[in-house]
Each structure stands twice: as C-alpha cells, then as structure tokens.
Design a protein around this motif. Structure first.
Motif, PDB file in Angstrom:
ATOM      1  N   VAL A 260      -6.236  17.424  11.669  1.00 59.90           N
ATOM      2  CA  VAL A 260      -5.335  17.653  10.544  1.00 59.90           C
ATOM      3  C   VAL A 260      -3.888  17.490  10.952  1.00 59.90           C
ATOM      4  CG1 VAL A 260      -4.499  19.408   8.946  1.00 59.90           C
ATOM      5  CG2 VAL A 260      -6.949  19.134   9.323  1.00 59.90           C
ATOM      6  N   TYR A 261      -3.525  17.958  12.163  1.00 62.99           N
ATOM      7  CA  TYR A 261      -2.147  17.758  12.582  1.00 62.99           C
ATOM      8  C   TYR A 261      -2.010  16.973  13.884  1.00 62.99           C
ATOM      9  CZ  TYR A 261      -3.092  21.992  15.346  1.00 62.99           C
ATOM     10  OH  TYR A 261      -3.612  22.916  16.188  1.00 62.99           O
ATOM     11  N   ILE A 262      -3.109  16.802  14.651  1.00 60.02           N
ATOM     12  CA  ILE A 262      -3.005  16.033  15.890  1.00 60.02           C
ATOM     13  C   ILE A 262      -2.717  14.569  15.591  1.00 60.02           C
ATOM     14  CG2 ILE A 262      -4.346  15.111  17.820  1.00 60.02           C
ATOM     15  CD1 ILE A 262      -3.294  17.881  18.330  1.00 60.02           C
TER      16      ILE A 262
ATOM     17  N   TRP B  34       6.163  36.936   8.850  1.00 64.29           N
ATOM     18  CA  TRP B  34       4.793  36.470   8.605  1.00 64.29           C
ATOM     19  C   TRP B  34       4.738  34.949   8.439  1.00 64.29           C
ATOM     20  CZ3 TRP B  34       2.276  35.284   3.573  1.00 64.29           C
ATOM     21  CH2 TRP B  34       0.922  34.991   3.735  1.00 64.29           C
ATOM     22  N   LEU B  35       5.719  34.366   7.752  1.00 63.10           N
ATOM     23  CA  LEU B  35       5.748  32.911   7.620  1.00 63.10           C
ATOM     24  C   LEU B  35       5.810  32.252   8.995  1.00 63.10           C
ATOM     25  CD1 LEU B  35       8.245  32.348   4.650  1.00 63.10           C
ATOM     26  CD2 LEU B  35       5.754  32.562   4.579  1.00 63.10           C
ATOM     27  N   GLY B  36       6.631  32.808   9.894  1.00 68.32           N
ATOM     28  CA  GLY B  36       6.752  32.250  11.231  1.00 68.32           C
ATOM     29  C   GLY B  36       5.486  32.405  12.053  1.00 68.32           C
ATOM     30  N   GLU B  37       4.685  33.410  11.748  1.00 70.57           N
ATOM     31  CA  GLU B  37       3.455  33.655  12.493  1.00 70.57           C
ATOM     32  C   GLU B  37       2.284  32.811  12.000  1.00 70.57           C
ATOM     33  OE1 GLU B  37       4.101  38.439  13.438  1.00 70.57           O
ATOM     34  OE2 GLU B  37       2.897  37.785  11.716  1.00 70.57           O
ATOM     35  N   GLU B  38       2.134  32.689  10.674  1.00 70.02           N
ATOM     36  CA  GLU B  38       0.860  32.204  10.146  1.00 70.02           C
ATOM     37  C   GLU B  38       0.949  31.058   9.139  1.00 70.02           C
ATOM     38  OE1 GLU B  38      -2.529  34.790   9.560  1.00 70.02           O
ATOM     39  OE2 GLU B  38      -1.170  36.502   9.453  1.00 70.02           O
ATOM     40  N   LEU B  39       2.121  30.578   8.787  1.00 72.30           N
ATOM     41  CA  LEU B  39       2.184  29.619   7.690  1.00 72.30           C
ATOM     42  C   LEU B  39       2.924  28.354   8.098  1.00 72.30           C
ATOM     43  CD1 LEU B  39       0.902  30.228   4.938  1.00 72.30           C
ATOM     44  CD2 LEU B  39       3.187  30.450   4.011  1.00 72.30           C
ATOM     45  N   ARG B  40       2.330  27.220   7.815  1.00 70.13           N
ATOM     46  CA  ARG B  40       2.947  25.916   7.954  1.00 70.13           C
ATOM     47  C   ARG B  40       2.276  24.992   6.943  1.00 70.13           C
ATOM     48  NH1 ARG B  40       5.194  26.327  12.958  1.00 70.13           N
ATOM     49  NH2 ARG B  40       4.678  28.493  12.477  1.00 70.13           N
ATOM     50  N   ILE B  41       3.021  24.104   6.316  1.00 72.44           N
ATOM     51  CA  ILE B  41       2.427  23.077   5.477  1.00 72.44           C
ATOM     52  C   ILE B  41       2.018  21.923   6.384  1.00 72.44           C
ATOM     53  CG2 ILE B  41       2.808  21.446   3.581  1.00 72.44           C
ATOM     54  CD1 ILE B  41       2.680  24.345   2.667  1.00 72.44           C
ATOM     55  N   LEU B  42       0.718  21.647   6.461  1.00 71.02           N
ATOM     56  CA  LEU B  42       0.197  20.551   7.280  1.00 71.02           C
ATOM     57  C   LEU B  42      -0.324  19.483   6.324  1.00 71.02           C
ATOM     58  CD1 LEU B  42      -1.761  22.768   9.820  1.00 71.02           C
ATOM     59  CD2 LEU B  42       0.504  21.785  10.120  1.00 71.02           C
ATOM     60  N   GLY B  43       0.611  18.753   5.729  1.00 71.37           N
ATOM     61  CA  GLY B  43       0.238  17.779   4.730  1.00 71.37           C
ATOM     62  C   GLY B  43       1.453  17.110   4.125  1.00 71.37           C
TER      63      GLY B  43
END
Length: 429
Positions: free
Chosen positions: A20-22, A164-173
């Motif tokens: 998905v992100y590699i 929390w955003l810095g720990e667990e959230l990223r848009i991968l798309g």
C-alpha cells in the motif's frame, strides 16, 4: 507474566500488507533520482535539543508501558527532541514531490519516513483552486502542526487530538480538493471541500483503545513498530491470541479502501471553520501480520479565530467510534472523544501559548480483563522566543491527569497525575 504468541504467518504475509505504501515510496524515490538534476528543490531542517524533567510517569508507552508521556522518570534529562529534514522537488509549474523524514532517540526505529507524496497544484481557474495529492501524508486537520515536518509553533507538546494523529493516522492514498476563492467572487470568504480515498490505517485506534489518549510530540513513522503494554487480553488464548506484541498502524489488513470528506470556510483575516469526517471501513473480523483491523470513524471540527492582531483562539473537537473482534464475547468496542481550546499571544518576539485539553475513551464491550475506560484533562503553558530566523527557544510546562482503568492490571491506582517541564533550543534552516 503474560506469554505472547505472534502471528504464525508473519513472514509470509509481510509482502502482502506492505505494498500500500512501499510501492508508491519506491516509485517516488526513482522519480526523484531520475529528475533531480532538472528540478528546483528546497528543504527545511529542524534540529531540536531538549532538556526535560518529569515527575509521576513511571513507564512510557514508548517503553511498552501505559503512561501517555513520551518519556518517564527513568529517561535521560538531555535528549534529541527531534531532527527533521523536509524537502520539496518542483518538476513543473504545478507538479512537485514532497516529504520528510525524522529522527528520534526514543522508541523504535531511530530514523524513518513520515510523509512522501506527489502534489499537483495548478494555477487557479475561473476563481477556483484545485489540488490533488497521491502518496502518504497527514490529513489536513491540525491547527497546531502547521510548520515544516508537521511541527508546532511555539509549543512542544501537541494537543491530545494531534498527538493521536501523529501516532496512528496517515492518508495512504489520494486526495482531491477544490476551493472557491472569495477574492475572485467579490466575497470575504473562501469556501472549499475535499475527498480522500486510502488504504492502510486498518489497525488505527488500537493504541488509543488499549492505552488511551496521550500528550506529546513523538510521531510514528511509516513501517515503525511500537510495543504494546503487556495487557492480559493481548496475545493469550483467552483473548486476542493472534495480536502481535508490536503495533503497526499503517498496514492494510482487509483490502477495503477507506474515505474521508471535509468542508471548510475561511474569512479573510478572520474566522476559519473546518468539518472533517473519516471512515476507514475496516472489517473488524480481519487480521493480517498480527494486526487486527479496527473499524474506525470520527467527526472533527476545528475553529481558528483571531481576537486581535496579537491574540488568536484555536480549538479542535473530535468524536468517534471503533470496534474490533470476531464476536461480542471477545471484542473491543469503544467511543472516544477529545477537545481543546487554546490561546496564542504574540509580543515583541515572544509567543505565549495556553491550552486546556479534555479527553475520554468509553468502553462499550464486555470482554473480560479488558477495561478500556479513560477520562482525563491537561493544562499546557509554553513561551517561545525567536532570536533570529534560525534559532528559537521554547520553554513549556505541562500537567496531565487521568483515570485509566487498565492500570489495575499492573497493580497501579487508576489515577495518574504527572507533570513535565521542558526547555528546547531549536535550529530551523
């Protein structure tokens, strides 16, 4: 002592969950390498050296504990707060590749990639501005983390929401947005909206549910693994036996894309309001590479209000739901919410920041030995001074108070109260 069992097919599944992100990252790096000689590029560097003292935090979450602080009483008093290199390569008038890497002393990997994406931003057309992104990037939610490297101005510890955003959230798309520019339509208001479609982020809220909200500035990078506290329900036959003892929030588990929507209004030199909705559409029965999928969704509202030329009020509110597990007897279900209100004051090269946070997690399941209830609040005061364009100093004091019922499993009182003071010398160039 809790005995853990990792997923038996971890090695075989590694190549399944990572593409998905590699693959986008490999593509971006090849694109950068092949075009760098013909492109314009700019970079930002942050080096943050920090002296810190904390009392009341015994075992940080980065060391496999339940304390929501980045450090604890056993940590070094002098440390590298963070080192960040952000770069942007401009290949055409409207096309660029952007991203940043960070380095920390604490936690898992010392160096890692936080963001990496292609940005398409053409000139406005008929009073409308379009923007498209593809890759790995933060959702445009935070009012605090607006500086290079997703850092804050004049304060060291993020609010609970942005932690929390810095720990667990990223848009991968991908994300597409459009803004109706007020100046082109004889209006004081810019109006806009966006839609995002993404993979990964299926395990998101596992850390929030099993540890609770935190207050700090440590970002989790793509591919970085964080150790869970040895909770009795994780990794044993009576609980979630397939859950790895390490947490990776950015893997794809069920091959179902998620989405996010936003709307915003911004008045010229005035009020800014943004609404955001997130749903990862994860299948709560799915598991891959020792990571369960958590069906996570939330609503978010942010408000930015200048009170005068020197003072600004900022506030964010987030409320959501999450659930994971195969049935009602062995499952995690929880509601969570957090909000903060902050004031910033500029005065003769100084910036003063005062912020109050309130947060809670409400356990809604009946799983034995898995009480995820948490409620808490915190006060943070910071003062920063800009010596020149490159050298900044930040002084901060923070107090965190919570009731965290999972602490009983470690023979600790549910009440947790710690204070932290920090002084940071920052170089930005």
């Amino acid at each position: 002592m809790v005995v853990r069992k990792c997923c038996q097919n971890c090695a075989a599944e590694t190549l399944v969950s990572r593409p998905v992100y590699i693959f986008p990252i490999v593509f971006f790096l090849l694109l950068i390498y092949s075009n760098l000689a013909y492109s314009q590029w700019r970079s930002n560097v942050l080096l943050d050296l920090r002296a810190t003292d904390i009392s009341g935090a015994q075992n940080s979450w980065l060391a496999g504990g339940l304390d929501a602080a980045r450090i604890d009483e056993s940590s070094e008093h002098l440390l590298l707060g963070q080192a960040i290199v952000e770069a942007r390569w401009q290949f055409a008038d409207a096309l660029s590749v952007q991203g940043f890497v960070s380095a920390y002393e604490d936690g898992g990997d010392n160096v890692g990639v936080n963001e990496l994406f292609i940005d398409y931003r053409p000139v406005p057309l008929n009073g409308y501005r379009f923007n498209a992104k593809v890759g790995a990037f933060y959702p445009a939610i935070s009012l605090e983390n607006t500086k290079p490297g997703w850092t804050s101005s004049g304060i060291l510890s993020n609010s609970a929401i942005n932690t929390w955003l810095g720990e667990e959230l990223r848009i991968l798309g991908s994300e597409v947005s459009v803004t109706r520019l007020g100046r082109a339509h004889r209006s004081d208001w810019d109006l806009g909206g966006s839609i995002s479609v993404y993979g990964g982020n299926d395990p998101t809220t596992a850390l929030l549910a099993w540890r609770g909200w935190g207050i700090h500035d440590r970002q989790v990078r793509l591919g970085e693994k964080i150790s869970f506290a040895e909770l009795p329900v994780i990794g044993v036959d009576e609980g979630f036996s397939s859950q790895s003892e390490d947490f990776d929030p950015f893997v794809e588990v069920d091959d179902r894309p998620g989405y996010a929507l936003s709307l915003w209004a911004a008045k010229k030199r005035g009020l800014k309001v943004k609404l955001y909705y997130y749903d990862n559409r994860a299948d709560p029965k799915a598991i891959r590479q020792g990571q369960y999928a958590w069906h996570t969704k939330f609503h978010h509202v942010s408000v930015w209000l200048p009170l005068n030329n020197e003072t600004t009020l900022l506030s964010q509110w987030l409320k959501g739901k999450t659930n994971m597990g195969e049935d009602t007897n062995i499952a995690v279900r929880a509601d969570y919410q957090a909000w903060y209100v902050g004031l910033r004051k500029q005065w003769r090269g100084f910036q003063f920041t005062l912020r109050y946070d309130d947060f809670e997690v409400e356990d809604l399941d009946i799983t034995f030995m898995d009480n995820n209830n948490q409620d808490g609040r915190s006060w943070t005061f910071a003062a920063s001074y800009v010596f020149n364009q490159a050298i900044h100093m930040v002084v901060e004091h923070h107090r965190f108070k919570e009731n965290n019922y999972a602490r009983r499993y470690f023979s600790l009182p549910i009440n947790n109260d710690y204070q932290q003071s920090q002084v940071a010398l920052q170089w930005r160039f």
